[in-house]
Design an enzyme around this catalytic site. Sequence first.
Site, short mmCIF file in Angstrom:
data_model
loop_
_atom_site.label_atom_id
_atom_site.label_comp_id
_atom_site.label_asym_id
_atom_site.label_seq_id
_atom_site.Cartn_x
_atom_site.Cartn_y
_atom_site.Cartn_z
N GLY A 14 0.82 -1.21 0.00
CA GLY A 14 0.00 0.00 0.00
C GLY A 14 0.85 1.26 0.00
CB SER A 42 0.12 -7.82 -2.86
OG SER A 42 -0.95 -6.97 -2.92
CB CYS A 134 -2.63 12.04 7.86
SG CYS A 134 -4.30 11.86 7.25
CB SER A 164 -2.08 10.52 -0.66
OG SER A 164 -2.11 11.68 0.13
CG HIS A 248 -3.61 15.78 4.24
ND1 HIS A 248 -3.87 15.24 3.01
CD2 HIS A 248 -4.05 14.88 5.15
CE1 HIS A 248 -4.45 14.05 3.17
NE2 HIS A 248 -4.55 13.80 4.46
#
Length: 341
Positions: A14, A42, A134, A164, A248
């Site tokens: 990821g 994956s 975040c 994102s 951001h």
Amino acid sequence: MSRKYNVAIVGASGAVGEEILNVLEELEFPVNDILPLASARSAGQSVTFKNKDFVIKELTETTFEENDIDIAFFSAGGSISEKYAKYAVESGALVIDNTSHFRMDSDVPLVVPECNPEDIDAWQERGIIANPNCSTIQMVQILKPLDDAFDIKRVDVSTYQAASGAGKEGMEELVEELQAFFAFKLDEYKPKVFPHKLALNLFPHIDVFLENDYTKEEMKMVNETQKILHKQMEVSATCVRVPVLRSHSEAITIKFNQDFDIEKVKEILANAPGLKLADNVSKNLYPTPMMSTDTNDTFVGRVRRDNFDEKILHLWCCADQIRVGAATNAVRIALKWIENN
Ligand code: A2P
């Protein structure tokens, strides 16, 4: 020789997992071995660490008892942490969790190393340290030194959050929409990740709406800020998704209990750990998402006093959501944990 650690990365395929590998290398983390983990989708693919390939394995209930892991970074979503973190802890590994699953548990420390490194010592209660949201991380890095100096009463923040934040799928959706726009096909495009088209658009909606009419993302900024800073400061957030790929941005309004000197504020921000002051409007210098992308710093600028209330400060900041807002903070937590233990 100083000790080296066996590191597992859950969600290694990821956006955050990949960046954890880059940051481990960049910050010269004492790695002995790497175990990249993801879903069966994956498994078999490989990731690169220090020019060496490591094959991704499927995460299962027995992964941790079969491998000798010291530190496990989890960034595969809350439900995966909920189900699998306990196996990592039982095997004796420290879990550093990037999801929101454990963040508000009173026996799990929620850490931004520049703000509350002392909380890391409580890791032993559950064997887990939570990495904050975040948007919260880049904001508290700014609030902490200013609160220490001038005693914050209230914070109002509007965020401008990149695609994102929704992982690789979110970034891919924005790119596909932009391609559809230039092919005159945006009208036909059906978004799958976001609630609306993001290209040439924005929407005040990140995560789900709650009963109080705020979104979960907005309430994370309120609750996590109070937990990290150990202070019931008033916080109100409006979180907006914007058509930026990563990094951001936030417009932050801070009301202090004490008088402040604007030059002193700039000096504090210029010297605070994790921050870079980019504030020279005569040269059009202020933070932008492109400035902060691929860096480990939170950029701060547009620092100015309110026009009407001398105890109110306004500023603007940008930080790479995948790095500062996730991977870098997680790796810095691990480095601090090693230092303390
Ligand atoms: P996979 O690539 O196998 O789906 P992002 O936030 O960029 O969307 O990445 C999410 C990460 O979480 C990916 O590495 C993804 O792996 C991983 N993941 C999703 N579901 C699982 C699962 N059931 N078990 C392990 N990893 C998972």
